[in-house]
Each structure stands twice: as structure tokens, then as C-alpha cells.
Design a protein around this motif. Sequence first.
Motif, short mmCIF file in Angstrom:
data_model
loop_
_atom_site.label_atom_id
_atom_site.label_comp_id
_atom_site.label_asym_id
_atom_site.label_seq_id
_atom_site.Cartn_x
_atom_site.Cartn_y
_atom_site.Cartn_z
N TRP A 31 -8.38 4.62 -5.94
CA TRP A 31 -9.77 4.85 -5.53
C TRP A 31 -9.82 5.25 -4.06
N HIS A 32 -10.44 6.38 -3.78
CA HIS A 32 -10.48 6.87 -2.41
C HIS A 32 -11.21 5.90 -1.48
N LEU A 33 -12.19 5.18 -2.00
CA LEU A 33 -13.01 4.34 -1.14
C LEU A 33 -12.36 3.01 -0.78
N PHE A 34 -11.10 2.83 -1.13
CA PHE A 34 -10.34 1.75 -0.52
C PHE A 34 -10.18 2.00 0.98
N ASN A 35 -10.53 3.23 1.41
CA ASN A 35 -10.28 3.61 2.80
C ASN A 35 -11.26 3.01 3.79
N ASP A 36 -12.30 2.28 3.34
CA ASP A 36 -13.28 1.76 4.29
C ASP A 36 -13.81 0.39 3.86
N THR A 37 -12.90 -0.46 3.41
CA THR A 37 -13.26 -1.82 3.03
C THR A 37 -12.09 -2.74 3.34
N PRO A 38 -12.36 -3.98 3.72
CA PRO A 38 -11.26 -4.93 3.95
C PRO A 38 -10.40 -5.17 2.71
N LEU A 39 -10.92 -4.84 1.54
CA LEU A 39 -10.13 -5.02 0.32
C LEU A 39 -9.09 -3.92 0.15
N HIS A 40 -8.87 -3.12 1.19
CA HIS A 40 -7.76 -2.16 1.14
C HIS A 40 -6.42 -2.89 0.98
N VAL A 41 -6.41 -4.19 1.23
CA VAL A 41 -5.18 -4.96 1.00
C VAL A 41 -4.73 -4.82 -0.44
N VAL A 42 -5.67 -4.66 -1.37
CA VAL A 42 -5.32 -4.47 -2.78
C VAL A 42 -4.63 -3.13 -2.97
N ALA A 43 -5.16 -2.09 -2.33
CA ALA A 43 -4.55 -0.75 -2.44
C ALA A 43 -3.14 -0.76 -1.87
N ILE A 44 -2.93 -1.45 -0.77
CA ILE A 44 -1.60 -1.51 -0.17
C ILE A 44 -0.64 -2.24 -1.09
N GLU A 45 -1.11 -3.29 -1.74
CA GLU A 45 -0.25 -4.01 -2.69
C GLU A 45 0.09 -3.12 -3.88
N VAL A 46 -0.88 -2.37 -4.38
CA VAL A 46 -0.64 -1.42 -5.48
C VAL A 46 0.40 -0.39 -5.05
N LEU A 47 0.22 0.18 -3.86
CA LEU A 47 1.17 1.16 -3.35
C LEU A 47 2.58 0.58 -3.26
N ALA A 48 2.68 -0.63 -2.73
CA ALA A 48 3.99 -1.26 -2.57
C ALA A 48 4.66 -1.47 -3.92
N LYS A 49 3.88 -1.82 -4.92
CA LYS A 49 4.45 -2.03 -6.26
C LYS A 49 4.92 -0.71 -6.85
N TRP A 50 4.22 0.39 -6.56
CA TRP A 50 4.65 1.70 -7.03
C TRP A 50 5.91 2.17 -6.30
#
Length: 370
Positions: free
Chosen positions: A313-332
Amino acid sequence: MMLDRRSLILGGLSLPVLPAMAAAPVVATDVLGRTVKLAAPAKRIVLAQGRQLNALGLIHPDPVSILAGWGSDLERQNPDGLARYRARFPAINALSLVGDGGTAAGFSLEKAIALGPDLVVVSKSLAGTRRGPGDLVEKLEAAGIPVAVVDFFLEPLRDTVPSLRALGILTGQQEQAEKLIAFYEERMRRIAGRVADAKRPSVFIHAHAGGYDCCMTAGQGTFNEFIQAAGGRNIAAAMLPGATGQIGLEQLIGADPDVYIATGGTHLAKLGGLVLGLGVSETDAAASFAKLLGTPSLKMLSAIEKRRAFGFWHLFNDTPLHVVAIEVLAKWLHPERFADIDPAATLAEGARFSAIPLDGTLWIAAAPKP
């Protein structure tokens, strides 16, 4: 003879009424290192950018109740999130607008001042858009209005925690803010510990994938910081001086990254791009992703041929919950190191802080070859 308080009352005598204790002033430090002091927790806030509701809604149970006005950019940027706020907090429809705070020209200083707020919250990017850094802040303060500068976009790994802490203090929600910070920092430490000595695969972020000419991507800041934190290397970081920009298809094919990652949103539905976000079904997300990966030019990338292709989701780029996106990226990027980590569980835990539900398909992976 000494009389106690009870005997005085029973005797019909009155004691002087003590004045109510005044609310103690609150003092916070914003991301520019400025000291922000209020006489009491803010109750009439103007959000120069409406998207800052993404953060305020994680630390306040009814963030709309403490707003006097806000920027209209959330309608453009995240209509699905706004619809959820409207459903749960109908008072949001009566809020005064101060222009589109997503742009320098869009924010109306005059309208913001006219609302008589006890605090204006400004993003770091907007704070530096009027004739040099701090000018907008200085104009608001000259009108007697306190200003807090926060940011979750330009340098999220540096500014997220101090931004949350400042907002928590200034709104009287310090305890909730500290709980969210503890959750955020624990997850970030876990990621960092697992990728510390990992070999970093090369990554291409295809921003707003499929909706525009190829290829919009991330240079410095936001998504580049996500990739680095997740143990990857952003190929466009050396090509672009700013936060975002365009690179040519030839550059992308020549770099041939190990991993291809697209960003998507509901704003791309009408453009035929990758559709991810709040309220998006897995079926719709999968169909749009398959269409994107079938693009003839993109099929030339070995990452797509090897099914090392993903989207979030592009809008992970402006929320503190971007920590979830970083975790997803790390798992990939490092599946062997994150085999026991479930980003969906992390999102569910983060969603417990949210004033609105965070349902929908927020990330996706390429289906295996038939």
C-alpha cells in the motif's frame, strides 16, 4: 475550642470554596527541536495537512473532537480512510477547511488563523515552503498561535518517535503515545537485529505502479529508508537526489534489480494500476497485480521472471504504522530470517491503536509460476 470540619458543616457554617486547580501547562519538543508550550492540552487543533489524522487517530480515541479545522488533502490522498472516519465520527463533516495542505500554495494561513486554534500541527515539508524554513511557523506564531512541526514522511525513521511523543504530550494523550512508541520501537529493533549482517539484495520500488508512465520511484527519504531498514539496497538512491522522481525504463532494465516492489492504492483503480488499500479485496488486488506483472516491458526484469515481485500500500508512506510495511519488506527480502514473523499479526496489534478499522489488502506477493 478546636472544631473539626465536620462540626463546622453541621453547625451551618460554611468554609471558603477553593478555586479549581488550573490545568498545568504542557511542554513538548517538535522535530525541529523547537519547544512548544501550551497552557493546557490542545482542544482546538488545526491540522495543516489532513493526512496527519493518520497519526492523531493512533493516539486519541476521538481525534475529531479536538480539531477546529484541517487540510482537505486526505480526501484526495486517502478517501477510503476518510470514509471510515466519517462513518465513526460524523462531526468530521462540520470541520472547517484550511485549503489543501498537501501543497505550499494550497494551505491558507488566513483561514487557519481565523479559526482561533490553540495549536497548529504542520508537517516538516510544509513548514519550509514559504520563503525558507520556518517562515510559515513564524507567521503563525506572530499571530499568537503555537505551532508543532511533526513528520512521518521525509525522514520517518528519525522523526516518527519524536513526532508521536510531541503529539501525545500536546493533546494530553502521552500514555497512549508512549504505548504506541514502545510497540513501534520493539518491532523496529527486532527487524534491525535480524538484518544486521545480512547480504543486501538490490531493490526497485515502482511507485504508483501501473497508473503512470514507467517509472516513478523513490530516491532519498521515505521508501529508501524502508528498504534500508528491511535489509535491502535501493537502486534508485544513487540516481535521484530527491525523495521521488522518474527513471527511464532502460535504466531499470539495465540495473535488473534482485527484487521488484510496486506500490499501489485505490487511486490507481481508474488508471488500471495496482489496487491495494483499505477495503480492497484480495481478489481485486490479485487481479490488478497480475495485470501489472504482465506488462511487456516489466516482464523483461529477472525479478518478475523469478517471481521475486511484491506490492504494498502506497499510503504506508505517511503513517507511524509504516513499521508494518518495513516488516513485510524484510520478510520478502530475507525470508529465511523472518520465517517465524507474521506481519498480519503485527498489523492487527498496531490496529488496536487505531480510531478506525484497518481492513483490506495492504500487501501482496506474486503468485508462483503455474
